[in-house]
Enzyme design. Structure first.
Site, PDB file in Angstrom:
ATOM      1  N   CYS A   1      -7.377  -5.273   2.967  1.00 26.11           N
ATOM      2  CA  CYS A   1      -8.524  -5.188   3.888  1.00 26.11           C
ATOM      3  C   CYS A   1      -9.722  -6.015   3.181  1.00 26.11           C
ATOM      4  O   CYS A   1     -10.782  -6.216   3.842  1.00 26.11           O
ATOM      5  CB  CYS A   1      -8.823  -3.631   4.127  1.00 26.11           C
ATOM      6  SG  CYS A   1      -7.568  -3.152   4.878  1.00 26.11           S
TER       7      CYS A   1
ATOM      8  N   ASP B   1       2.332   0.549   7.756  1.00 28.31           N
ATOM      9  CA  ASP B   1       2.184  -0.199   9.286  1.00 28.31           C
ATOM     10  C   ASP B   1       3.208  -0.453  10.027  1.00 28.31           C
ATOM     11  O   ASP B   1       3.462  -0.709  10.973  1.00 28.31           O
ATOM     12  CB  ASP B   1       1.863  -1.822   8.850  1.00 28.31           C
ATOM     13  CG  ASP B   1       0.313  -1.911   8.344  1.00 28.31           C
ATOM     14  OD1 ASP B   1      -0.198  -0.771   7.958  1.00 28.31           O
ATOM     15  OD2 ASP B   1      -0.361  -2.859   8.182  1.00 28.31           O
TER      16      ASP B   1
ATOM     17  N   ARG C   1       5.554  10.503 -10.614  1.00 24.26           N
ATOM     18  CA  ARG C   1       4.947  11.510 -11.165  1.00 24.26           C
ATOM     19  C   ARG C   1       5.672  13.040 -11.029  1.00 24.26           C
ATOM     20  O   ARG C   1       5.426  13.896 -11.667  1.00 24.26           O
ATOM     21  CB  ARG C   1       3.120  11.757 -10.700  1.00 24.26           C
ATOM     22  CG  ARG C   1       2.476  10.755 -11.256  1.00 24.26           C
ATOM     23  CD  ARG C   1       1.110  10.933 -11.080  1.00 24.26           C
ATOM     24  NE  ARG C   1       0.532  10.965  -9.766  1.00 24.26           N
ATOM     25  CZ  ARG C   1       0.120   9.699  -9.214  1.00 24.26           C
ATOM     26  NH1 ARG C   1       0.039   8.632  -9.672  1.00 24.26           N
ATOM     27  NH2 ARG C   1      -0.177   9.724  -7.791  1.00 24.26           N
TER      28      ARG C   1
ATOM     29  N   ALA D   1       0.842  -1.138   0.101  1.00 21.59           N
ATOM     30  CA  ALA D   1       0.016  -0.037   0.002  1.00 21.59           C
ATOM     31  C   ALA D   1       0.941   1.273   0.002  1.00 21.59           C
ATOM     32  O   ALA D   1       0.924   2.020  -1.103  1.00 21.59           O
ATOM     33  CB  ALA D   1      -1.133   0.001   1.246  1.00 21.59           C
ATOM     34  N   ALA D   2       1.372   1.684   1.112  1.00 22.90           N
ATOM     35  CA  ALA D   2       2.260   2.767   1.284  1.00 22.90           C
ATOM     36  C   ALA D   2       3.567   2.839   0.168  1.00 22.90           C
ATOM     37  O   ALA D   2       3.726   3.530  -0.509  1.00 22.90           O
ATOM     38  CB  ALA D   2       3.180   2.740   2.440  1.00 22.90           C
TER      39      ALA D   2
ATOM     40  N   SER E   1       0.563  -4.799  -4.527  1.00 23.82           N
ATOM     41  CA  SER E   1      -0.409  -3.507  -4.448  1.00 23.82           C
ATOM     42  C   SER E   1      -1.806  -4.230  -4.568  1.00 23.82           C
ATOM     43  O   SER E   1      -2.694  -4.053  -5.418  1.00 23.82           O
ATOM     44  CB  SER E   1      -0.153  -3.067  -5.907  1.00 23.82           C
ATOM     45  OG  SER E   1      -0.860  -1.766  -6.212  1.00 23.82           O
TER      46      SER E   1
ATOM     47  N   TYR F   1     -28.049  18.672   6.753  1.00 28.28           N
ATOM     48  CA  TYR F   1     -29.508  18.043   7.239  1.00 28.28           C
ATOM     49  C   TYR F   1     -30.552  17.766   6.154  1.00 28.28           C
ATOM     50  O   TYR F   1     -30.770  19.008   5.532  1.00 28.28           O
ATOM     51  CB  TYR F   1     -30.034  19.063   8.327  1.00 28.28           C
ATOM     52  CG  TYR F   1     -31.594  18.930   8.736  1.00 28.28           C
ATOM     53  CD1 TYR F   1     -31.893  17.399   9.163  1.00 28.28           C
ATOM     54  CD2 TYR F   1     -32.221  19.716   8.575  1.00 28.28           C
ATOM     55  CE1 TYR F   1     -33.019  17.117   9.257  1.00 28.28           C
ATOM     56  CE2 TYR F   1     -33.650  19.438   9.004  1.00 28.28           C
ATOM     57  CZ  TYR F   1     -34.033  18.218   9.281  1.00 28.28           C
ATOM     58  OH  TYR F   1     -35.426  17.988   9.603  1.00 28.28           O
TER      59      TYR F   1
ATOM     60  N   ASN G   1      -1.324   4.793   2.549  1.00 24.68           N
ATOM     61  CA  ASN G   1      -1.627   5.853   1.446  1.00 24.68           C
ATOM     62  C   ASN G   1      -1.450   7.309   1.615  1.00 24.68           C
ATOM     63  O   ASN G   1      -0.424   7.677   0.936  1.00 24.68           O
ATOM     64  CB  ASN G   1      -3.162   5.766   0.577  1.00 24.68           C
ATOM     65  CG  ASN G   1      -3.117   4.460  -0.348  1.00 24.68           C
ATOM     66  OD1 ASN G   1      -2.488   4.441  -1.389  1.00 24.68           O
ATOM     67  ND2 ASN G   1      -3.749   3.551   0.091  1.00 24.68           N
TER      68      ASN G   1
END
Lengths: 575, 575
Positions: B44, B293, B23, B12-13, B40, B438, B315
């Site tokens: 979860c 983690d 990028r 993940a990270a 990747s 609301y 992330n």
């Protein structure tokens, strides 16, 4: 002698303050005055009562434990007197009395107070059009009118209806009439979009398409000029362009604060028309409080005053007023305009400022548009949200968030989190790290709110260049206005194919995302490339790469096909 | 020469940072190293893959546009090299190299880096019980194990399963096995509640009842002491009290940060076992970043360090690390432990500190319990949430929010808004005025998050006195321990009736809310009254009144019957 507290207005802020202050000062004598016979109701529920979702108007004025909130209830359960059908005529601040008229008997009397509170609410704008006083023209302003509307429909007297006004109430009423009752419904909005001032065009277009798909006829950019009557009944609504036959007319052209009583008593009333209050909810007379739709409050993003006509705000303001009446120094600092509306199978929400409102307020504002999954994209039932984040280039502050999504609470979650962040003056960097609870049934690992901030961060730092959807639509409708521009579709060739067929391979170039790095040299160097994908994120990635390899004449279409298909367009070759 | 960036860890990270930094620095040479062949993926999502909600493991490692994130994808689409089945053996910080082993060939080589990032994740705790190495004992730690579990079930080899550990993964796996596959599932938890450390007992009890109602056998306060094996296969799990026959054993006894590589390289590792990083995600070596983690982060409520093993946090941290690698000074300040889990038809969420954790951390903490409607109570489909708000009496700061609700995003909305507020150091007064969007289909006029703060405010200012649910349950199980106490049920007599019948009219007094003001003199003066209603709000109102009229020996049961019926109890006369 018991302290006398009088509260004028018995819908939301008034009853809340009355009950709270009675709990804080059990020995006080607390009286609510209201000119209506029905009080303490959920006015926001009226569209759901008219639709039939709520069977009985009593439900709108009942507690969660099914007691009707009438005079008996307030007296017995709350220890609060409620004088209904009683109109407050004038306030004598010097002698601390309120003149009231019993509307049943016409008797006028004078009630002494130690502390007074104004919760006079708002009144619907009555458009000054001929025929507006016809018997079948209704505003959505109290339960009696709601009952009358529903009775007309239930009796089969309404096969066509015209709603005037494309704000939340107009949209909700259009759905209520059409969805469950099958009334042929038209909606007229003076501005060129629904929910003007609340959301920007892309979100409005999504809502508009949704209404049209559900058989609501929209007349944007049109004003009701006349209600044609027969025997005192409106039979058609005429605009400059259209004449719409109808059996029922709903006038939902906005509200204004009901502040005449305050003004007549010499209390300060602001330019918004709302009563001026401080953070303790005191008017310019410290013994007189005010709360609810009748006051103006601080907009915590713009720094300007506004009217926030929501039952939720009225309750918060009413509680703060009550605290202060009881010498507890609570404050109400203002609001950020949290808003959500359901229309058929779409939810639309907003908080803070729209792009248009932000620019009008002087911000160097820009809109980051995205179309993420509302939960893990592999989780069953996931759906796409369209999210617009408005930010200020100068300060990197987030100014607003708006979006559409399915009718779950998923959009609410993002609007609500954003509301808290806006109140704290959050920047793009803060939004990037908002810690939404993550689990696949509820959210994706990169939450829409974070993703929106990421994109805005890239825009703000000039790492990303985007074409607005308005610009893209204008160009697609007249490509000749910019013949040096072509589309680079980086989606899967199967997805690009209908577009390539419709527009030609020289105009709609298909080069899949994962082949760009190998095949970019095939791209034309003499054209501006509008990079197109489903959500905008691949487009940005391709932009970065093309810039790097010297194809810098390119621009990203933010939000991508996910947004466009929801907005709809005549030129779209697919549904 | 191109800058070399190596990232160890590809779940993940790591991938997030790799793609982001590529990028930002398109000319850099970015390499991900992972010892696994699959990278990747959404770890979860494993319970939903096992359950069958997600058909193919590939969906867990695919993009929203259905491309599998494998080595080809990273190379072609992202321009990032991914060395899979490659284990990082050691870091030579002086020479800036990483020794790696190709697990397919056994070949060891040394890779130079300019910037290194550790995203080594976490490893499941392996309980040191005999038999834990049996072939049918699985941790939920990678996709291979998930595939193996699902294959066993799909082949019909699993009719009974034992889950060891009552945290989120244990609960999700219990649901996955039981709900769709009909596996007879038992769950063993060492502590006396599910989700210890995350929520307090009332919420845990609601979850526990829900699991039991869905045929999960719970063994709380029990520890797996031995896995009894036959031919290398675990056939039963033995605790001090029980022996549970089984075909499959899931070990979900928590995780620990995988920080050995960092520690061996001389990087600081904290007492939590997580790698120490600053807000720029730099380790104690500024050329080495870490995220996910494997790091410890600041808990923004407690001020202490903790491990936040969520893909969502990984992330965010990965993005901040990437920014800093590219000289953009982004910061990650920490977290508040936003958490949500689905179990059958209940959602349970939490953020910040539980009451127990808050007291352990030195706060003068208290819990405000409430049970509001999740949307306008008159709107179809409304449901009850149970909300616990933890606050500090000394500072009036909110320390945490926890709750249960239906499986909508309604609970998420409150947890997420609270998360933002907690990060801003919000007080009870701030929570009272959080501006939730609301509209009746989405929320009540007084939102649960505001209502929870109102109650807490009354508690904090000593306007309300409450009996904890633990105290109430203990007393109801042994009323003789406090014979001077009786219940005052202020609900409708129809609701009180079964209780009056079960416990006697001298013990369970029925006096409806709206009659208290007229009939309070009938109440006994020599007893302590436990005031009981559906949600707690009427009880508080009655408390205020009784105090005022001299019946001050009373105490409110917060949350009321709404909470108790969801927690369940042997002594409850109704279901």
């Amino acid at each position: 002698m018991a302290e006398k507290i009088i509260i004028i207005g018995g819908v939301a802020a008034g009853p809340k303050a009355a009950c709270r202050v009675k709990r804080l000062l059990p020995g006080a004598e607390v009286t609510i005055i209201d000119q209506d016979s029905l009080i303490s109701y959920g006015g926001c529920g009226i569209p759901y009562y008219v639709s039939g979702d709520v069977a009985d108007e009593k439900e709108l004025r009942s507690t969660s434990f099914h007691m009707v909130r009438d005079e008996y209830f307030f007296e017995k359960a709350k220890g609060v007197h409620a004088l209904t059908s009683t109109r407050a005529l004038a306030i004598d601040r010097k002698n601390k009395t309120v003149d009231v008229e019993d509307l049943n008997t016409g008797k006028v009397s004078s009630l002494p107070y130690d502390t007074l509170m104004l919760a006079t609410g708002s009144t619907p704008v009555q458009l000054p059009v001929p025929g507006a006083d016809s018997s079948n023209v209704f505003t959505i302003s109290d339960l009696h009118k709601a009952v009358a509307i529903k009775e007309m429909i239930a009796k089969g007297l309404v096969s066509r209806a015209v709603v005037i006004g494309g704000g939340a109430i107009g949209v909700e009423m259009a759905e209520a009439l059409s969805d469950l009752w099958g009334v042929e419904t038209s909606l007229i909005e003076y501005m060129d979009q629904l929910l003007p001032g609340i959301v920007d065009k892309p979100m409005a277009r999504i809502l508009e398409k949704n209404l049209r798909d559900n058989n609501i006829d929209l007349y944007l950019n049109e004003a009701a000029e006349q209600i044609i009557t027969e025997n005192g009944k409106g039979v058609a609504v005429r605009t400059a362009k259209s004449t719409l036959d109808t059996d029922l007319i709903i006038m939902a052209a906005g509200i204004r604060a009901r502040s005449e009583l305050a003004r007549d008593a010499g209390l300060l009333v602001g330019a918004t028309g709302g009563i001026v209050v401080n953070e303790r909810m005191q008017t310019s007379d410290p013994d007189i409080y005010a709360a609810g739709d009748c006051v103006e409050i601080m907009h915590l993003v713009s720094g300007q005053k506004f009217i926030a006509p929501f039952g939720s705000m009225a309750n918060k303001e009413g509680r703060v007023a009550a605290d202060n009446m009881a010498k507890i120094p609570s404050t109400f600092k203002g609001g950020v305009g949290s808003f959500i509306v359901k229309a058929f199978d779409v939810s639309l929400g907003a908080v803070g400022l729209s792009l248009q409102a932000a620019r009008a307020a002087g911000f160097d504002a820009e809109l980051s548009l995205s179309s993420p999954s509302d939960r893990a994209h592999f989780y069953p039932g996931q759906d796409i949200m369209c999210i617009g984040l408005v930010f200020d280039r100068r300060t990197r502050k987030v100014l607003g968030l708006q979006g559409t999504g399915p009718v779950t609470d998923g959009l609410s979650a993002r609007i609500d989190a954003a509301a808290v962040a806006l109140c704290a003056g959050a920047t793009l960097d803060d939004f990037s790290n908002i810690e939404m609870a993550y689990s696949p049934p509820f959210s994706p690992a990169i939450d829409p709110i974070n993703a929106a901030a990421y994109i805005a961060d890239n825009l703000c730092d000039n790492r990303m260049r985007q074409l607005s959807l308005e610009q893209f639509y204008a160009w697609m409708e007249s490509p000749a206005t910019n013949p040096e521009r072509v589309v680079l579709d980086v989606r899967h060739p199967n997805q690009a194919e209908p577009f390539v067929e419709a527009f030609g391979a020289d105009f709609w170039l298909s080069l899949p995302y994962d082949e760009v790095r190998d095949r970019f040299a095939e791209l034309p160097r003499d054209k501006e490339l509008v990079i197109f994908c489903n959500a905008g994120s691949r487009s940005f990635e391709v932009q970065v790469f093309l810039d790097h390899v010297g194809y810098g004449n390119n621009i990203v279409l933010p939000g991508g096909f996910n947004v466009i298909r929801r907005m709809g367009a005549d030129w779209l070759p697919v549904d």
